[in-house]
Design a protein around this motif. Structure first.
Motif, PDB file in Angstrom:
ATOM      1  N   UNK A 178      18.946  82.715 -26.487  1.00  0.00           N
ATOM      2  CA  UNK A 178      17.899  82.639 -25.468  1.00  0.00           C
ATOM      3  C   UNK A 178      17.414  81.199 -25.295  1.00  0.00           C
ATOM      4  N   UNK A 179      17.227  80.520 -26.401  1.00  0.00           N
ATOM      5  CA  UNK A 179      16.762  79.129 -26.363  1.00  0.00           C
ATOM      6  C   UNK A 179      17.801  78.229 -25.701  1.00  0.00           C
ATOM      7  N   UNK A 180      19.060  78.422 -26.037  1.00  0.00           N
ATOM      8  CA  UNK A 180      20.114  77.610 -25.414  1.00  0.00           C
ATOM      9  C   UNK A 180      20.152  77.847 -23.909  1.00  0.00           C
ATOM     10  N   UNK A 181      20.100  79.099 -23.530  1.00  0.00           N
ATOM     11  CA  UNK A 181      20.214  79.443 -22.110  1.00  0.00           C
ATOM     12  C   UNK A 181      19.033  78.902 -21.305  1.00  0.00           C
ATOM     13  N   UNK A 182      17.865  78.839 -21.940  1.00  0.00           N
ATOM     14  CA  UNK A 182      16.689  78.313 -21.251  1.00  0.00           C
ATOM     15  C   UNK A 182      16.741  76.804 -21.073  1.00  0.00           C
ATOM     16  N   UNK A 183      17.636  76.151 -21.798  1.00  0.00           N
ATOM     17  CA  UNK A 183      17.753  74.695 -21.708  1.00  0.00           C
ATOM     18  C   UNK A 183      19.181  74.286 -21.385  1.00  0.00           C
TER      19      UNK A 183
END
Ligand code: CA
Length: 252
Positions: free
Chosen positions: A180-185
């Motif tokens: 989720x964190x990767x996809x948000x950035x």
């Protein structure tokens, strides 16, 4: 940070599953757990250990690698498919590659036999403290767009479902939050320290190694290690960068 369990933790009995076929070692671990006001349940083989794990949902697992029948590696893999429970592995081999294998497979800590009673006690306490940390909210929050697509990856945030080539992939809570964190950035270099803060919500309690091995597991589960080497790029000495390959994200 204190080295003993808080009254709160102590009053709620900590349950430790001890999967170990050597009775003398298993009982020693059980005594250490009892000293910390916990309850240790001993199971002498992997298959029954796994069964006990899914029935009782313990707070911590102490897992021997050399077990009759299903060995500790397989037990660890099955546990990690579905759970982030802290796992401390015990092994007779003091080899660096065994340690790396254990951490890659998702063990939280590693102890070589023979070990000291005090050392094991301290490791157990440290793992239990870490597991008290509540992961940050946010992943799968209802206000977000529900579906994300990138190439063969599809994520339904609200259902917390991840698919690769249409097949559901089981991610643990941490792996899901990391993704989720990767996809948000997208396209942004994220420092390991930043990931520790955002995903683990604990920049000091755990080491960068934990990030590395969780990334390895995520990569393996999503099949990113082969054809999509560049999707999640490791930036040496810094961190990671996720670059979407296929269709762009649906408004995140
Ligand atoms: Ca053994």
């Amino acid at each position: 940070m204190t080295t003993t369990l808080s009254p709160d933790q102590a009053s709620k009995t900590t349950r430790v599953l001890i999967i170990e076929d050597d009775p003398s070692i298993a009982e020693a671990v059980q005594r250490i757990v009892a000293k910390q006001q916990g309850t240790g349940v001993i199971v002498g083989d992997g298959r029954n250990g796994l069964r006990s794990f899914f029935e009782d949902r313990p707070d911590l697992v102490v897992l021997d690698i050399g077990l009759p029948g299903m060995d500790g590696w397989e037990v660890l893999e099955r546990i990690r498919d579905l759970s982030e429970v802290p796992v401390l592995i015990l092994t007779a081999h003091d080899l660096e590659q065994e340690k790396v294998r254990g951490l890659t497979a998702g063990a939280d800590d590693y102890l070589t036999k023979p070990f000291g009673v005090q050392e094991l006690g301290a490791r157990i306490q440290a793992l239990l403290r870490r597991s008290q940390i509540t992961p940050i909210a946010g992943a799968g929050a209802p206000e977000e767009a529900t579906v994300y697509q990138d190439g063969n990856l599809e994520v339904d945030w609200s259902a917390r479902e991840v698919r690769v080539d249409g097949e559901v992939v089981g991610l643990t809570k941490l792996e899901f939050q990391l993704l989720h964190t990767f996809v948000r950035h997208p396209g942004q270099a994220l420092a390991t320290q930043q990931l520790l803060e955002q995903v683990w919500n604990d920049p000091f309690g755990i080491g960068p190694e934990r990030v590395k091995f969780t990334v390895l597991r995520l990569r393996r589960k999503l099949g990113w290690q082969d054809e999509q080497k560049d999707t999640l790029e490791a930036i040496r000495g810094y961190g990671y960068r996720y670059t979407p390959t296929g269709s762009r994200q649906v408004a995140l």
